[in-house]
Design a protein around this motif. Structure first.
Motif, short mmCIF file in Angstrom:
data_model
loop_
_atom_site.label_atom_id
_atom_site.label_comp_id
_atom_site.label_asym_id
_atom_site.label_seq_id
_atom_site.Cartn_x
_atom_site.Cartn_y
_atom_site.Cartn_z
N ALA A 29 0.83 -1.20 0.00
CA ALA A 29 0.00 0.00 0.00
C ALA A 29 0.87 1.25 0.00
CB ALA A 29 -0.93 -0.01 1.21
N ALA A 30 1.92 1.25 0.81
CA ALA A 30 2.81 2.41 0.87
C ALA A 30 3.51 2.64 -0.47
CB ALA A 30 3.83 2.23 1.99
N GLU A 31 3.86 1.57 -1.14
CA GLU A 31 4.49 1.71 -2.46
C GLU A 31 3.53 2.32 -3.47
OE1 GLU A 31 5.90 -2.29 -3.01
OE2 GLU A 31 7.86 -1.80 -2.13
N HIS A 32 2.24 1.96 -3.37
CA HIS A 32 1.24 2.57 -4.24
C HIS A 32 1.13 4.06 -3.95
CE1 HIS A 32 -0.39 -0.86 -6.40
NE2 HIS A 32 -0.38 -1.55 -5.28
N VAL A 33 1.12 4.41 -2.66
CA VAL A 33 1.04 5.83 -2.28
C VAL A 33 2.29 6.56 -2.80
CG1 VAL A 33 1.01 7.44 -0.34
CG2 VAL A 33 -0.45 5.40 -0.29
N ARG A 34 3.47 5.96 -2.63
CA ARG A 34 4.70 6.58 -3.12
C ARG A 34 4.64 6.81 -4.63
NH1 ARG A 34 9.14 2.69 -3.27
NH2 ARG A 34 7.94 2.12 -5.11
N ASN A 35 4.23 5.79 -5.37
CA ASN A 35 4.16 5.91 -6.84
C ASN A 35 3.18 7.01 -7.24
OD1 ASN A 35 5.98 3.82 -7.00
ND2 ASN A 35 4.43 2.27 -7.44
N SER A 36 2.06 7.06 -6.55
CA SER A 36 1.07 8.09 -6.83
C SER A 36 1.63 9.48 -6.50
CB SER A 36 -0.20 7.81 -6.01
OG SER A 36 -1.21 8.70 -6.34
N ALA A 37 2.30 9.60 -5.36
CA ALA A 37 2.90 10.88 -4.97
C ALA A 37 3.94 11.32 -6.00
CB ALA A 37 3.53 10.78 -3.58
N GLN A 38 4.72 10.38 -6.49
CA GLN A 38 5.73 10.72 -7.51
C GLN A 38 5.07 11.21 -8.79
OE1 GLN A 38 7.98 7.03 -7.46
NE2 GLN A 38 9.65 8.02 -6.34
N SER A 39 3.94 10.62 -9.15
CA SER A 39 3.26 11.07 -10.37
C SER A 39 2.57 12.42 -10.18
CB SER A 39 2.27 10.02 -10.86
OG SER A 39 1.14 9.95 -10.01
N LEU A 40 2.17 12.74 -8.95
CA LEU A 40 1.51 14.02 -8.66
C LEU A 40 2.50 15.14 -8.35
CD1 LEU A 40 -1.34 12.70 -6.32
CD2 LEU A 40 -1.60 13.54 -8.68
N CYS A 41 3.72 14.80 -8.04
CA CYS A 41 4.73 15.76 -7.60
C CYS A 41 5.09 16.72 -8.72
CB CYS A 41 5.97 15.01 -7.14
SG CYS A 41 7.25 16.06 -6.46
N PRO A 42 5.07 18.03 -8.43
CA PRO A 42 5.54 18.97 -9.45
C PRO A 42 7.03 18.77 -9.70
CG PRO A 42 5.07 20.11 -7.38
CD PRO A 42 4.66 18.68 -7.20
N VAL A 43 7.43 18.89 -10.94
CA VAL A 43 8.82 18.60 -11.29
C VAL A 43 9.49 19.83 -11.89
CG1 VAL A 43 10.33 17.18 -12.72
CG2 VAL A 43 8.30 16.16 -11.69
#
Length: 105
Positions: free
Chosen positions: A29-43
């Motif tokens: 679950a935490a890995e899913h949250v991390r992946n989602s956060a990475q995709s939402l993170c401004p770059v």
């Protein structure tokens, strides 16, 4: 009226599975949250996105961004509006986390 109740020990089996399987479910679950956060993170440079990580300890997981400016991006400042990525990632994945736990039970 007479009622007979027989207990087959099923709750013990569920408790055992919870104890054994919960750390892997929490990690997933935490890995899913991390992946989602990475995709939402401004770059801008990618440093913030690449710093988002998962740390686990048993049934506990922490998803965090490890830069000195991560909180400023998430929550904003007096000079910059917030660009949330961690909290929305958690909210976006909360149903999946609960579903995974429910399926295990």
């Amino acid at each position: 009226m007479k009622v007979n109740i027989t207990y087959n020990g099923g709750l013990s089996d569920i408790a055992g599975r919870l104890e054994n399987d919960m750390p892997s479910i929490v990690l997933s679950a935490a890995e899913h949250v991390r992946n989602s956060a990475q995709s939402l993170c401004p770059v801008d440079t990618g440093r913030l996105r690449d710093s988002i990580s998962v740390n686990t300890d048993g049934n506990t997981a922490v998803v965090s961004a490890n830069t000195d400016y991560a909180a400023y991006v998430e929550f904003g400042t007096s000079k910059m509006p917030p660009k949330p990525y961690l909290v929305p990632a958690l909210v976006e994945n909360s149903d999946a986390v609960l579903k995974a736990i429910g399926e295990m039970i």
